[in-house]
Design a protein around this motif. Sequence first.
Motif, short mmCIF file in Angstrom:
data_model
loop_
_atom_site.label_atom_id
_atom_site.label_comp_id
_atom_site.label_asym_id
_atom_site.label_seq_id
_atom_site.Cartn_x
_atom_site.Cartn_y
_atom_site.Cartn_z
N ASP A 378 0.67 -1.18 0.12
CA ASP A 378 -0.16 -0.04 -0.06
C ASP A 378 0.84 1.30 -0.05
O ASP A 378 0.49 2.22 -0.44
N HIS A 379 2.01 1.33 0.58
CA HIS A 379 2.87 2.39 0.74
C HIS A 379 3.39 2.85 -0.82
O HIS A 379 3.72 4.09 -0.98
N ASP A 380 3.26 1.92 -1.71
CA ASP A 380 3.83 2.32 -2.92
C ASP A 380 2.72 2.92 -3.95
O ASP A 380 2.94 3.44 -4.84
N ALA A 381 1.58 2.81 -3.49
CA ALA A 381 0.56 3.42 -4.13
C ALA A 381 0.48 4.98 -3.80
O ALA A 381 1.04 5.57 -2.87
N GLU A 382 0.19 5.68 -4.77
CA GLU A 382 0.20 7.00 -4.86
C GLU A 382 -0.48 7.74 -3.56
O GLU A 382 0.11 8.81 -3.18
N ASP A 383 -1.52 7.16 -3.12
CA ASP A 383 -2.38 7.90 -2.21
C ASP A 383 -2.41 6.73 -0.95
O ASP A 383 -3.15 6.97 -0.01
N GLY A 384 -1.40 6.01 -0.94
CA GLY A 384 -1.26 5.22 0.18
C GLY A 384 -2.11 3.97 0.18
O GLY A 384 -2.51 3.43 1.38
#
Length: 428
Positions: A378-384
């Motif tokens: 999830d931390h790699d996603a733009e909005d977490g």
Amino acid sequence: MSLFEDQAPRPLADRLRPQSVEEIVGQDHLLAPEKPIGRMLASGHLTSMILWGPPGCGKTTLARLLAARTGLEFEPLSAVLSGVADLRKVFESARARRASGRGTLLFIDEIHRFNRAQQDGFLPVVEDGTVTLIGATTENPSFALNAAVLSRAQVFVLKRLDEAALQEILGRAEETMGRPLPLSDEARSLLTTMADGDGRYILNLAEALYALPPSTRLDEAGLMEAVQKRAPLYDKDREEHYNLISALHKSLRGSDADAALYWFQRMLVGGEDPNYLARRLVRFASEDVGLADPQAMMHALTSWQTYERLGSPEGELALANCVLYLATAPKSNAVYTAFKEAGRAARKTGSLMPPAHILNAPTKLMKDLGYGSGYQYDHDAEDGFSGQNYFPDGLERIEFYEPVERGFERELKKRQDYFNKLRAKRKN
């Protein structure tokens, strides 16, 4: 009765014992002509009954007068002092009496103190009409008596005597003694408060006052000094305990700080362990305030710790702080409801495995089996927020937690709605 027994001194409460059903005060809801026991008396036939009420409301007197009014032989027993052998003697006498056409009223005081076997022992003679049973109890019959007894006897609830009934009793005492009580109007009203609904107790207080010099006249302070105040009716392991903690809990839930503080003090004055109350306050913070005010649980725990360090009575003020904080806090049972719903779903779905992409894969075999494959960090996603599915495969997503629009949970609802929108966007 001996030759001189009727000349022996008798307590005022005994001298003023009602001599007819009509003289009983405070129980018109049962004894008025159109009410249940009143109708029985009009028909001349009694059924077996349980009289449930607080001390001093007239249970024993009522049973005695009912026997006299209906022509039944009165056989009193105390469950504290009697056993099966005493019951058998009464039954033998009742059978002999019945053979000659006379009936028997068996009165058992404190019937809740008989064990199950003893209660079962008088069922046959009640069923065949050998005796008419009247049991008296201060305990909730639902908890204290066998279902078999309750199915054969009507339960009648006698009320705690109100101020009007107690004042009428005092009036009879004054008439008997030939002079008024040595009290101011305010002290007389206080006397009824001190009696706490107990007619026998208020007559004992009156008798103590009549023992004072005739010239005495007491105000409220003088009355408190002259007679000892009665401890409130409270038994920590009986029904009153559960009644009062229920009142406290529901007053807190209803955000009534004054009522909650009153019930809290009622329990303390009755001798309740403050640690028990502290535990209940923590439970309330968790169940009924929840995340509407995340500080509530911290406040409850801190108040408990403060009490443990200070002890009574100083530490009780910390618990009072907690009572008022919880009563005025925003309320939400959304966490409690979600927890229960999730539990039901967990029991229903059995042993469903987590989806493979959220499983760890510490061994090569587990990697080959697909453990962890496709997991999105999830931390790699733009909005977490990846929006992946974390429920077991084959189980549709369930929304257990529904935050309310109150207190801090309003902020949590915004967060929940935000994630739901992102999740729907990722799904599309």
